[in-house]
Write a protein that holds these residues in place. Structure first.
Motif, short mmCIF file in Angstrom:
data_model
loop_
_atom_site.label_atom_id
_atom_site.label_comp_id
_atom_site.label_asym_id
_atom_site.label_seq_id
_atom_site.Cartn_x
_atom_site.Cartn_y
_atom_site.Cartn_z
N TYR A 206 -33.19 55.55 15.11
CA TYR A 206 -34.23 55.34 16.12
C TYR A 206 -35.55 54.97 15.45
N ALA A 207 -35.94 55.75 14.43
CA ALA A 207 -37.21 55.48 13.73
C ALA A 207 -37.20 54.09 13.12
N ALA A 208 -36.06 53.66 12.56
CA ALA A 208 -35.96 52.32 11.98
C ALA A 208 -36.12 51.26 13.07
N GLY A 209 -35.61 51.51 14.27
CA GLY A 209 -35.78 50.57 15.38
C GLY A 209 -37.23 50.44 15.80
N ILE A 210 -37.95 51.57 15.88
CA ILE A 210 -39.39 51.54 16.18
C ILE A 210 -40.13 50.74 15.11
#
Length: 653
Positions: A206-210
């Motif tokens: 998720y953090a990588a997507g943000i």
């Protein structure tokens, strides 16, 4: 402000690492460039702040980063080479890490300088970050703080991204999101489940997507006035689509970001490796997608743009730092060639206007000297103002340690100093109060100088891990790694093998102060008992005697000519045994009974044979000499039940 020389510059740590330059400073440590004199290579040395060196929880977190990163060996992860302690009067036995030296910027610095990245470069950086995270996930680790500040960029034949700072990394089985209500990580990149439940490898995805969204758009998708409000947006707001800001963005990129940042963790890729492969798919098809997108652009798409549609939006990047969302929209749709042409046009216009030419006066020397004297007087007045009332004025840094955060900020702002807030845990300073400052007192400051206030988060809370069933040594290590203390008791157990944990006095998942003592009950194995002899006891008494010794009882029955009915004939075992063993007792049914056959009218020999075959003994009483050789009477009537060997008398006539 006169800078104070760093006392570490030029020193040699542990007789091996010579400190050359200071690279940066964070909340827990300062990073230096050093030379490994043994292996003749440049390294980065991360040294814990001296005021944290005496706090066991910080030292443990520092040590945990070394252990976490040392498990990983991957081209997209910053390597950790060594760990140790500097024994020095000045540094209070400070802990340090030796890491791979990266000759480049972190991703945050690069993003701030560029404004945004080209679509292709943003995807490639994200692919490499996910590859490094995937290696950690395969090793059973969750990073928990994926953000541009924790990604280093190496310039060479090609751009290489390396994930660093595993200070918050935890084993997946023990990873939890919150500690005393404080989320570990950076709120702008935290997945919804981190704020509600537990951290998994999908939280890193998720953090990588943000981060991918931010690299393309130049800003994170969610912003709010407070961390709580920002967290609420991550949990409840839909992920914005980049194509609504820049219509040329391929739908596959929007879909990819939507996949990586799905609210439900189960809808995201399971780990960094799976997510990396999805990014690679988009990269592989990018040229075809952009070609099709370029053909599909219509005049109406350009109606509100300040520049033409991009010839290849995948390869452009722009400085969006000082632009409004509308400006960013225009820039996202502008090709880099246009931006460069505008810059060159401005330069040519400036040169042609003569704005850099100084036109000398042809008037008299008197005017020239008057101007010079005026400049000198003005400069002197400016210098006097600068050091007495202006930015150059020196002042002593006030001691605000121990004050409440708002009060400390007010003191600094009244002196026109710039407070910067950092947070950390403290066993001594209560939540919301200042633990320390950087620089520390005494220091001389100038107006506008930054002062970092380290504000207490209170005593750090940790989650008690589940250790039931683990070997004692392993359970102790698990508790120690969670900064908890283990105490032990012993007890027998029928189910838990000797040396393993039967129970823990604080349930797993409970949030407690770090260094809390958790009492573990260690199994001594099965409890030894003496199995009593219950022969000739009644079945009921025998069962009670054995059960009182903690034994399980199984009852069987058998005929016995010797043991009275209802008494124990025998048992399967006696003497030494263990609580919980099964003992089988055989209870007497008395002698076995057989039916007496009817021999009336039979001959002497036939009657005797039939009775003998039935298990009975035969005696004869001849009447009138038994001349007719026929049985006319038997002493025990036919059909009765009697034990084998019973004597039956036959009257033969």
């Amino acid at each position: 402000m006169k800078s104070v020389p760093d006392p570490l510059l030029g020193t040699v740590i542990d007789g091996r690492y010579r400190i050359h330059a200071r690279l940066g400073r964070g909340g827990m440590a300062t990073v230096y460039k050093a030379q490994d004199q043994r292996l003749d290579r440049s390294v980065a040395v991360k040294i814990m702040h001296p005021h944290l060196a005496d706090q066991a929880d910080f030292v443990d977190r520092f040590h945990r980063e070394a252990l976490a990163a040392a498990k990983l060996s991957h081209p997209n992860v910053v390597s950790v080479f060594d760990e140790g302690t500097i024994e020095s009067d000045n540094l209070h036995d400070t802990t340090y890490l030796v890491m791979e030296y990266i000759n480049g910027d972190d991703l945050r610095t690069a993003l701030s300088r560029r404004g945004s990245f080209s679509l292709r470069m943003a995807l490639e950086i994200t692919r490499q970050v996910l590859s490094g995270l995937g290696n950690a996930h395969q090793a059973g680790l969750v990073h928990r703080d994926v953000k541009p500040e924790n990604v280093m960029l190496v310039q060479g034949d090609g751009l290489i991204a390396k994930v660093t700072d595993f200070g918050l990394a935890r084993a997946m089985a023990a990873a939890r999101s919150t500690t005393a209500g404080t989320v570990l990580g950076t709120v702008a990149y935290l997945a919804p489940e981190v704020l509600q439940e537990e951290v998994t490898s999908r939280s890193d995805v998720y953090a990588a997507g943000i981060m991918l969204y931010e690299l393309i758009a130049g800003d994170v998708p969610f912003r709010a006035e407070t961390p709580i409000a920002l967290a609420y947006k991550h949990v409840n707001d839909n992920m914005p689509r980049l194509s609504t800001v820049a219509p040329w963005i391929p739908s596959s990129v929007d879909s990819l970001i939507g996949l990586l940042t799905a609210k439900d963790p189960a809808q995201r890729p399971a780990n960094g490796i799976v997510a990396r492969d999805r990014v690679q798919e988009v990269l592989n098809n990018l040229d075809d997608i952009i070609a099709k997108r370029r053909i599909a652009v219509s005049p109406t798409d350009l109606e509100h743009r300040s520049t033409p549609a991009p010839e290849d939006p995948a390869n452009g990047s722009y400085d969006t730092r000082s632009f409004t969302p509308a400006h960013k929209t225009a820039l996202l749709t502008a090709p880099p060639e246009t931006k460069r042409r505008n810059s060159r046009g401005h330069e040519l216009a400036r040169q042609r206007s003569g704005s850099n030419e100084v036109k000398s006066s042809t008037s008299s020397k008197l005017w020239r000297w008057l101007i010079i004297l005026l400049l000198i007087a003005t400069s002197a007045a400016g210098i006097f103002w600068y050091f007495t009332a202006g930015p150059g004025m020196r002042m002593a840094l006030p001691d605000v340690t121990g004050r409440q955060e708002d009060a400390a900020v007010k003191v600094l702002e009244e002196l026109e100093l710039t407070p910067v807030i950092d947070h950390d845990y403290s066993d001594e300073v209560r939540e919301g109060y200042v633990i320390s400052t950087d620089p520390s007192v005494p220091s001389e400051m100038a107006r506008g100088d930054e002062v970092t206030l380290v504000v207490s988060l209170g005593v750090e809370q940790v989650e008690v891990p589940a250790v039931i069933g683990l070997p004692q040594e392993t359970a102790e290590q698990v508790l120690t790694s969670s900064r908890l203390t283990a105490d032990f008791e012993e007890d027998y157990s029928d189910q838990v093998p000797e040396g393993n944990i039967i129970s823990q006095d604080i349930p797993a998942g409970t949030e407690v102060d770090h260094s809390t003592t958790v009492t573990l009950t260690v199994s001594l194995g099965r409890e030894p008992v003496t199995i009593p002899d219950v022969s000739n006891e009644t079945a009921e008494d025998a069962a009670d005697i054995l059960k009182n010794e903690g034994l399980d009882v199984v009852t069987e029955e058998a005929y016995s000519d010797d043991i009275e009915e209802g008494l124990v004939i025998s048992q399967s075992t006696s003497g030494s045994g263990y609580r919980g063993d099964t003992v089988t007792i055989t209870v007497s049914l008395g002698p076995e009974l057989f039916e007496v056959p009817d021999v009336y009218g039979m001959s002497r020999d036939d009657a005797e044979k039939l009775l003998n075959d039935a298990g009975f003994e035969v005696e004869f009483d001849n009447f009138l000499g038994g001349v007719f050789d026929q049985v006319r009477q038997q002493s025990i009537p036919a059909g009765e039940l009697h034990p084998a060997g019973t004597i039956i008398t036959l009257i033969v006539v």
